[in-house]
Design a protein around this motif. Structure first.
Motif, PDB file in Angstrom:
ATOM      1  N   ASN A 108      29.038  32.024  42.698  1.00  0.00           N
ATOM      2  CA  ASN A 108      29.770  33.227  42.312  1.00  0.00           C
ATOM      3  C   ASN A 108      28.859  34.162  41.531  1.00  0.00           C
ATOM      4  OD1 ASN A 108      32.105  32.413  43.519  1.00  0.00           O
ATOM      5  ND2 ASN A 108      32.997  31.527  41.678  1.00  0.00           N
ATOM      6  N   ARG A 110      28.514  38.227  39.660  1.00  0.00           N
ATOM      7  CA  ARG A 110      29.319  39.309  39.072  1.00  0.00           C
ATOM      8  C   ARG A 110      28.954  40.639  39.709  1.00  0.00           C
ATOM      9  NH1 ARG A 110      33.036  40.602  35.639  1.00  0.00           N
ATOM     10  NH2 ARG A 110      33.388  38.391  35.218  1.00  0.00           N
ATOM     11  N   GLU A 119      34.091  38.681  39.722  1.00  0.00           N
ATOM     12  CA  GLU A 119      33.214  37.661  40.274  1.00  0.00           C
ATOM     13  C   GLU A 119      33.586  37.365  41.728  1.00  0.00           C
ATOM     14  OE1 GLU A 119      32.743  34.061  38.152  1.00  0.00           O
ATOM     15  OE2 GLU A 119      31.558  34.981  36.540  1.00  0.00           O
TER      16      GLU A 119
END
Length: 416
Positions: A108, A110, A119
């Protein structure tokens, strides 16, 4: 067959015994109705599963690495197996592999644009991934070979990311920050079969360079040119043996190299549904036969009730063929009309269910996000069922008709 007197007599007999005729016809109509329902339901399940398989290329294969669990060439167990960029060139060169895309796993990441952030999953890839996963581009383009060679900072974002970060603002050409690094948005896509389009796609070479990936790759997504189960398994074995030699692990060690062959899974699943269809036909025809047996029994009763009448007919010169024809026509008429009613009701119900599903599911159904799709009966199957009814009606009436034709006039005239 077109003797008007004969047809008038048949209709008079049916009119005289309305309840008996109704119950006889109902058993046949119910049998064909259930056959259509079963066939339609089987088709719905089969179509739904096949549609879900089509979300990605049917001949797709995913390959990933793990740790060894079998000692090999003096090497201990628990050794990590890793792919690198030269393995991408190797897998593309193998016989049976059509396209291939490597991935460096970032997890993940951002994303931010203006005041909006969130995210999301970043999928690093080669251009060929679009062939494997059949993604649909809503705007712009996908990753191309120039992006890979020049390690361009470009990204293709999923529809949900675009809506969350950009709202109603056009995303193409804008720069989105990925882990605080600006990337230019060159496309917006959706992944068929997914209700959450929260993935973004980035050139794998760019991810390796900017996010300290070196020349490391975590998995491959490929398409193969195998058409049968045996061919796909041979290609799978070829890939496994090639990497086993290069990366030094035992070919039987499935923990060292994991593989998912979608074509193999697809073929096996379709075989299961083919067996289910055969089972459905057996149940449906069994139900229909029960109704046909009921028709035959009723016609035997009809022959018994009309024994004297048949004797008179034969005494005044009626041929056995005309007696057989009379009983057969009545049996075929009842079976065909009742069966056609059941056929129309069954196919109509399936069409109605299909219409309601399309209306209620909307976009999800169109993208294949269902395990039950288009539960209708093929026209050729309906025609075959109709012909089956006519033949069944003839068979149901033949035994009683043959018995009627064998009655001697003198015996029939004594019947009370």
């Amino acid at each position: 067959m077109f003797d008007i007197d004969k047809w008038q007599e048949i209709f008079a007999t049916i009119k005289k015994n309305k309840m008996r005729t109704f119950l006889t016809g109902f058993s046949v109509a119910w049998g064909i109705f259930m056959l259509m329902i079963l066939l339609g339901s089987g088709n719905g399940l089969s179509n739904g599963v096949a549609s879900n398989f089509m979300n990605d290329a049917v001949n797709a294969m995913w390959i990933w690495t793990g740790e060894t669990t079998i000692p090999h060439q003096g090497l201990k167990t628990g050794r990590p197996v890793q792919f690198h960029n030269d393995d991408y060139d190797l897998i593309k060169s193998l016989s049976g592999v059509e396209t291939a895309s490597g991935r460096y796993y970032m997890g993940n990441t951002r994303y931010s644009y203006g005041k909006e952030s969130g995210e999301y999953t970043t999928v690093t890839c080669h251009p060929e991934l679009n062939t494997v996963e059949n993604m649909e581009l809503l705007e712009g383009r996908f990753i191309n070979s120039v992006d890979i060679v020049e390690t361009r900072k470009v990204v293709v974002i999923g529809k949900d990311i675009k809506e969350a970060l950009f709202k109603d603002i056009p995303a193409l050409g804008e720069y989105v920050n990925i882990n605080k690094v600006p990337f230019k948005v060159v496309g917006v896509c959706i992944e068929p079969g997914s209700t959450r389009n929260r993935n973004a796609y980035m050139p794998v070479s760019t991810a390796q360079k900017i996010f300290s990936g070196g020349n490391r790759l975590h998995n491959f997504a490929v398409t193969i040119n195998g058409q049968t189960l045996e061919e796909s398994q041979q290609i799978e074995e070829r890939i496994r043996s090639t990497f086993a030699r290069k990366l030094r692990f035992d070919e039987k060690d499935e923990s060292a190299l994991g593989m998912y062959n979608k074509l193999e899974n697809y073929i096996q699943t379709m075989r299961i549904f083919q067996a289910i269809k055969i089972f459905i036909w057996i149940i449906g025809i069994g139900t229909l036969i029960a109704g046909i047996v009921g028709v035959s029994n009723i016609m035997l009763i009809v022959v018994k009730e009309r024994t004297k009448e048949i004797g008179i007919r034969k005494a005044i010169g009626a041929s056995p063929a005309s007696v057989i024809g009379l009983i057969l026509l009545e049996s075929i008429l009842i079976t065909t009309i009742a069966g056609y009613i059941g056929l129309v009701l069954g196919t109509g119900l399936m069409e109605g269910i299909n219409y309601m599903m399309v209306q209620s599911a909307g976009e999800a159904a169109q993208q294949g996000e269902t395990v039950f799709l288009n539960p209708t009966v093929d026209f050729n199957v309906a025609v075959a069922a109709t012909l089956l009814l006519i033949v069944a009606g003839a068979i149901a009436g033949y035994i009683p008709a043959k018995r009627a034709a064998s009655i001697k006039p003198i015996v029939a005239l004594r019947d009370e």
